[in-house]
Structures are given as structure tokens and as C-alpha cells.
Design an enzyme around this catalytic site. Structure first.
Site, PDB file in Angstrom:
ATOM      1  N   ASP A  19       0.777  -1.253   0.000  1.00 32.38           N
ATOM      2  CA  ASP A  19       0.000   0.000   0.000  1.00 32.38           C
ATOM      3  C   ASP A  19       0.806   1.300   0.000  1.00 32.38           C
ATOM      4  OD1 ASP A  19      -1.903  -1.954   0.219  1.00 32.38           O
ATOM      5  OD2 ASP A  19      -2.897  -1.142   1.977  1.00 32.38           O
ATOM      6  N   ASP A  60      -4.689  -0.661  -1.767  1.00 32.64           N
ATOM      7  CA  ASP A  60      -6.051  -0.477  -1.324  1.00 32.64           C
ATOM      8  C   ASP A  60      -6.775   0.116  -2.530  1.00 32.64           C
ATOM      9  OD1 ASP A  60      -6.989  -1.158   1.202  1.00 32.64           O
ATOM     10  OD2 ASP A  60      -7.189   0.921   1.865  1.00 32.64           O
ATOM     11  N   LYS A 105      -6.943  -4.786  -3.421  1.00 29.19           N
ATOM     12  CA  LYS A 105      -7.771  -5.377  -2.347  1.00 29.19           C
ATOM     13  C   LYS A 105      -8.802  -4.371  -1.856  1.00 29.19           C
ATOM     14  CE  LYS A 105      -4.209  -4.184   1.027  1.00 29.19           C
ATOM     15  NZ  LYS A 105      -4.857  -3.037   1.662  1.00 29.19           N
ATOM     16  N   CYS A 144      -2.340  -2.974   7.464  1.00 28.45           N
ATOM     17  CA  CYS A 144      -2.193  -3.860   6.306  1.00 28.45           C
ATOM     18  C   CYS A 144      -0.896  -4.662   6.303  1.00 28.45           C
ATOM     19  CB  CYS A 144      -2.399  -3.075   5.024  1.00 28.45           C
ATOM     20  SG  CYS A 144      -4.145  -2.588   4.866  1.00 28.45           S
TER      21      CYS A 144
HETATM   22  C1  VGL Z   1      -4.974   0.631   5.541  1.00 30.94           C
HETATM   23  C2  VGL Z   1      -6.416   1.838   6.821  1.00 30.94           C
HETATM   24  C3  VGL Z   1      -7.444   1.641   5.929  1.00 30.94           C
HETATM   25  C4  VGL Z   1      -3.582   0.121   5.330  1.00 30.94           C
HETATM   26  C5  VGL Z   1      -5.988   0.419   4.629  1.00 30.94           C
HETATM   27  O1  VGL Z   1      -3.145   0.027   4.159  1.00 30.94           O
HETATM   28  O2  VGL Z   1      -2.892  -0.178   6.328  1.00 30.94           O
HETATM   29  N1  VGL Z   1      -5.206   1.335   6.633  1.00 30.94           N
HETATM   30  N2  VGL Z   1      -7.209   0.927   4.837  1.00 30.94           N
HETATM   31 ZN    ZN Z   2      -8.673   0.985   3.088  1.00 27.64          ZN
END
Ligand code: VGL
Ligand code: ZN
Length: 195
Positions: A19, A60, A105, A144
């Protein structure tokens, strides 16, 4: 557990970059200090791609009306809406031309995924390539990255977390430290390569 990387990387090793997207770095859900890890993440990407090893980039990739957004009853500000700037990889992130895979995802409205394995083909792709060990970096340590490591351990991969190339949200103080300790308790090894 903390290990020293005195072993050779080979064809059964893969890098998972979690991410590294604009929203988590300088967008709607910025993780403090995330900018500082970019060069370390790039160091690992170069290390793996120079050896022609696979690099998996998770992202994400939410629809506009995703359940994790505050406006829909979730806990997060709107972030990483598919096909927007916020969901794009940071401009300084090195994207290899070969042996690289993008894993999206959280792509359906009613389902969130903190793990890169949830609702994706990541496990199949790793299995097809005979990957046995995964090295995980990116953001966020306490979300994540944590859940991707847990997923990897549960699926039987030997799992390493690259400590100089992760950063946490820390909504609650110490959450990232706690997340790492939890991962160590599962057998994940924290390490740093000085490549
Ligand atoms: C994430 C918060 C919401 C992450 C993803 O990539 O850690 N954190 N969605
Ligand atoms: Zn997210």
C-alpha cells in the site's frame, strides 16, 4: 525475534510491498513519516528486481461508497478510491518492468481487506512461482502490513518484516510496536538488509 540478514536471496523468495499509495503518504489518510520509508522500500525493490525475483505490490483499491469510510459507517476518512490520484502509487516508488504484480484489495463495497491475501489471488500467484519466503514492507505496520504478515504465516510462508521499510498509523500510541511484537510471537522475523 530479530534476525540478521546473512543469507542469500533466491528464487523461492518474494518481496511484498504493501500500500505505498498517495493517500497513505500525503493524501486523506497520511501515515506520519511514511515519506521517510520510500527510499528504504525502493532499496528492497531494487535488491529483489536486480536478482530477477518477484515483487508484489498490494494496493487499497476501494469503490467510492466503500464501507470502511466514515460517511458509510466505517472508521476511516475516504481513501484510495480506485482510479484516483489518492489510490495511485507514490511517484517516487520504483516500479520494476518485469516480475512485478499488482494486487488490488478491498475492491467491493461491502468487504474490507487489510491483508493482501484477502479476496485476492496473491496466494495462488506465490504458489505458482514456488515462493516459500516472503519479505514484507510498506504501510501501515499496525494494519495492512500486520494482516498481510498474519495471512502469509497462516498460509505457511516463512515471513520476514523489513523494519526500516514499514511505518504505522498508531491511532493508539504504541500500536505499531505491539503489532510487531504480535508478529514475532507468530514466528515472523524482523530484519533489516543493508543493501
Ligand atoms: C490501511 C487503513 C485503511 C492500510 C488500509 O493500508 O494499512 N489502513 N485501509
Ligand atoms: Zn482501506
Amino acid at each position: 525475534m530479530l534476525g540478521k540478514a546473512e543469507f542469500t536471496l533466491g528464487y523461492s523468495d518474494a518481496l511484498i510491498v504493501v500500500d505505498m499509495q498517495n493517500d497513505f503518504i500525503s493524501g486523506t489518510l497520511p501515515v506520519k513519516g511514511a515519506e521517510e520509508i520510500i527510499e528504504h522500500v525502493n532499496k528492497y525493490i531494487r535488491l529483489f528486481s536486480q536478482k530477477e525475483l518477484c515483487v508484489f505490490f498490494t494496493r487499497d483499491w476501494h469503490p467510492e461508497d466503500h464501507l470502511s469510510f466514515k460517511e458509510n459507517g466505517g472508521i476511516w476518512p475516504k481513501h484510495c478510491v480506485m482510479n484516483t490520484w489518492g489510490a495511485s502509487f507514490h511517484k517516487d516508488l520504483v516500479l520494476p518492468e518485469d516480475n512485478m504484480f499488482i494486487i488490488s484489495k478491498g475492491t467491493s463495497k461491502d468487504f474490507d481487506a487489510y491483508s493482501g491475501f484477502q479476496g485476492t489471488k496473491l496466494n495462488e500467484l506465490l504458489k505458482e512461482r514456488g515462493i516459500k519466503r516472503v519479505f514484507v514492507c510498506g504501510i501501515a505496520t499496525d494494519y495492512c502490513v500486520k494482516h498481510t504478515c498474519i495471512g502469509a504465516v497462516n498460509l505457511g510462508y516463512q515471513t520476514f518484516v523489513l523494519l526500516d521499510a514499514v511505518k504505522g498509523v498508531d491511532l493508539e500510541k504504541g500500536a505499531s510496536k505491539k503489532a510487531l511484537e504480535y508478529l514475532y510471537s507468530l514466528g515472523v522475523i524482523g530484519l533489516i538488509f543493508d543493501a
